[in-house]
Enzyme design. Structure first.
Site, mmCIF file in Angstrom:
data_model
loop_
_atom_site.group_PDB
_atom_site.id
_atom_site.type_symbol
_atom_site.label_atom_id
_atom_site.label_comp_id
_atom_site.label_asym_id
_atom_site.label_seq_id
_atom_site.Cartn_x
_atom_site.Cartn_y
_atom_site.Cartn_z
ATOM 1 N N CYS A 78 3.047 1.173 -7.975
ATOM 2 C CA CYS A 78 3.056 0.068 -7.008
ATOM 3 C C CYS A 78 2.661 -1.253 -7.651
ATOM 4 O O CYS A 78 2.737 -2.297 -7.018
ATOM 5 C CB CYS A 78 2.116 0.360 -5.845
ATOM 6 N N HIS A 88 4.874 -3.701 2.274
ATOM 7 C CA HIS A 88 4.620 -3.244 0.905
ATOM 8 C C HIS A 88 5.852 -2.532 0.337
ATOM 9 O O HIS A 88 5.904 -1.311 0.260
ATOM 10 C CB HIS A 88 3.401 -2.305 0.936
#
Ligand SMILES: [Zn+2]
Lengths: 134, 386
Positions: B83, B335
């Site tokens: 991420c 996200h």
């Protein structure tokens, strides 16, 4: 959909996943899983070390939205277990009522089915932890 | 040493883009950034992306995106750090400029997650964990964060309500960001009433599965001048660093210290010559509410164990001492994993240019922190108004 795991990939970890064998370096650091370099001191003089399988629940959760391949088991408890020799291991808890799980709960290792693949797929076994039987 | 400045920024709204593909999103953000900078060619492209292979059966994103954006036969690669891929791609772009090998660099972060079934998405995100020792046991990424969350609450005596305050703050800020996925303020009760995904972690403690792309153009001050980019548009990359920690959460020395963030932050502060108190806003990685708390501690904003206290004391709002998630953060902006670090960068640029929809008054220095894995791969970057 996730494809069945190759047999060889699973077979490589028999000792660790069936007998909880990790490593011990020349300076006495023990760790799990086994690796070639000691994660504490960097020593490359490492031999296999079998853990007793006794430990305590450090923290835990109930998995309600599992990754694909684990839907069948949901919801299931997952925990970080601190072994009596020190290292921490992630595993599912088994043979336990979720209401009874608490930090510090004494647990011991057992071998259980971890995952089953579609019809012709292989079945994976490995360690889980259950409350210590008295 | 050369200096690096960001001269262009662009992004797509974050959301479920059913009509747009990964390449559509990336090209849109990239072209917007280039238009913003007023450049029509770049020396190279760095693509921040985490899991395009499993999600859309597409790797080789460097070639794909450079080709479709009409950038010609330039060097182009994908940068992957789970991420934190976006944050890492920005830093690789900056490094290319600082090295002197490339003068004008484009960075785009992109992720297309909503084309997959939810349980498959859950599996792909868990690829950031240790496949043999975490995913093997049925650990989802959310579950690993839930283990940390329970331990944090237990160790320091926080409640689910305390951590919910981070989500409330993120949504309050996201409500003003036209590019955010969730533009609605929420209450603590909204978080507490949402279903458990992995106890004690609830749906509203977590950031959403979504799609999006963001891009920046990086160059040197000399080149920016040569290109005729007005100085009001420049934002200096003042400091940056990154570090890793054990990939497997069970092997962590201390479950409640984001050691990689701590190490990266110390280096970035030193490079920029600033301290936490000099930073006007923090875009921290709040993929889960507990991560916002741990990040504030690792960045030196709060003492160990006191990150959640800052939320309780109202110190994280736009007009408070330590504003975080000024555009909604991962929680409300959304996200799109490999794009997130670039979104944070774009948002920092807008804040420092004074163009943010949720402007921090007189912002001069901002920090972005992007976490890959369960704290296993972390980038910290510090940006300054020129
Ligand atoms: Zn050792």
């Amino acid at each position: 959909m996730a494809r069945p795991m190759q047999v060889s990939r699973y077979w490589r970890h028999f000792r660790e996943k069936y007998r909880l064998i990790g490593g011990k370096c020349e300076n006495g650091h023990v760790f799990f899983p086994y690796r070639q370099v000691c994660p504490v001191c960097g020593s490359k003089n490492v031999e296999e070390y079998e853990f007793s399988g006794k430990g305590k629940v450090l923290t835990w959760t109930i998995v309600r939205n599992p990754p694909s391949g684990f839907e069948y088991y949901k919801p299931y408890p997952l925990a970080l277990v601190q072994l009596e020799e020190g290292p921490v291991v992630l595993a599912q808890l088994t043979d336990v009522d979720p209401e009874e799980i608490h930090e510090g709960m004494e647990v011991e290792v057992v071998t259980r089915k971890v995952r089953e693949f579609e019809e012709d797929g292989i079945i994976l076994y490995g360690y889980k932890f259950r409350p210590v039987l008295r | 040493m050369r200096k690096a400045v960001i001269i262009g920024a662009g992004m797509t709204p974050v959301g479920e883009h059913w009509k747009l593909s990964l390449r559509d999103l990336a090209v849109e953000a990239l072209l917007k950034a280039m238009e913003d900078a007023g450049v029509d060619k770049v020396d190279s492209l760095y693509v921040g992306n985490m899991v395009s292979g499993p999600f859309v059966e597409q790797e080789n994103l460097g070639a794909l995106i450079a080709d479709w954006a009409g950038l010609g036969n330039i060097p182009a690669v994908k940068i992957e750090a789970a991420c934190a891929s976006g944050g890492a791609a920005v830093q690789e772009g900056v490094k290319a400029v600082l090295s002197g090998l490339e003068d004008v660099v484009a960075v785009v972060g992109v992720e297309k997650m909503t084309d997959a079934w939810p349980s498959d998405a859950t599996r792909y995100l868990a690829y950031a964990a240790d496949a043999e020792w975490e995913l093997f046991h049925g650990a989802s990424f959310v579950a690993l964060n839930a283990l940390i969350m329970r331990h944090y609450m237990k160790t320091y005596g926080y409640t689910e309500e305390d951590l919910a305050l981070f989500a409330v703050n993120a949504h309050a800020n996201g409500a003003k960001n036209p590019y955010a996925m969730f533009k609605r303020p929420i209450k603590v009760e909204t978080v507490l009433k949402s279903p458990y995904i992995a106890d004690p972690l609830k749906l509203f403690d977590a950031s959403p599965v979504c799609d999006g792309a963001a891009a920046v153009i990086i160059t040197t001050p000399e080149k920016a001048e040569e290109l005729g980019v007005p100085k009001e548009k420049w934002v200096e990359v003042a400091g940056m660093a990154r570090a890793i920690d054990t990939i497997n959460l069970a092997n962590r020395e201390d479950l409640l210290t984001l050691k990689a963030a701590k190490i990266a932050a110390e280096k970035a502060y030193k490079m920029a010559g600033v301290e936490p108190k000099d930073i006007d806003f923090f875009e921290v990685h709040d993929a889960f509410t507990v991560m916002a708390a741990l990040s504030l501690e690792a960045l030196g904003v709060a003492k160990k164990g006191e990150g959640a206290k800052l939320a309780r004391e109202g110190q994280i709002a736009i007009d408070a001492d330590y504003p975080i998630q000024t555009m909604g953060g991962l929680k409300a902006r959304g996200h799109p994993v490999g794009a997130t670090g670039v979104y944070q960068t774009v948002e920092a640029v807008l804040q420092l240019r004074g163009e943010a929809p949720n402007q921090v008054p007189d912002a001069e220095v901002g920090l972005t922190q992007n976490i890959g894995g369960t704290g296993s791969n972390i980038t910290v970057s510090i940006f300054r108004r020129v």
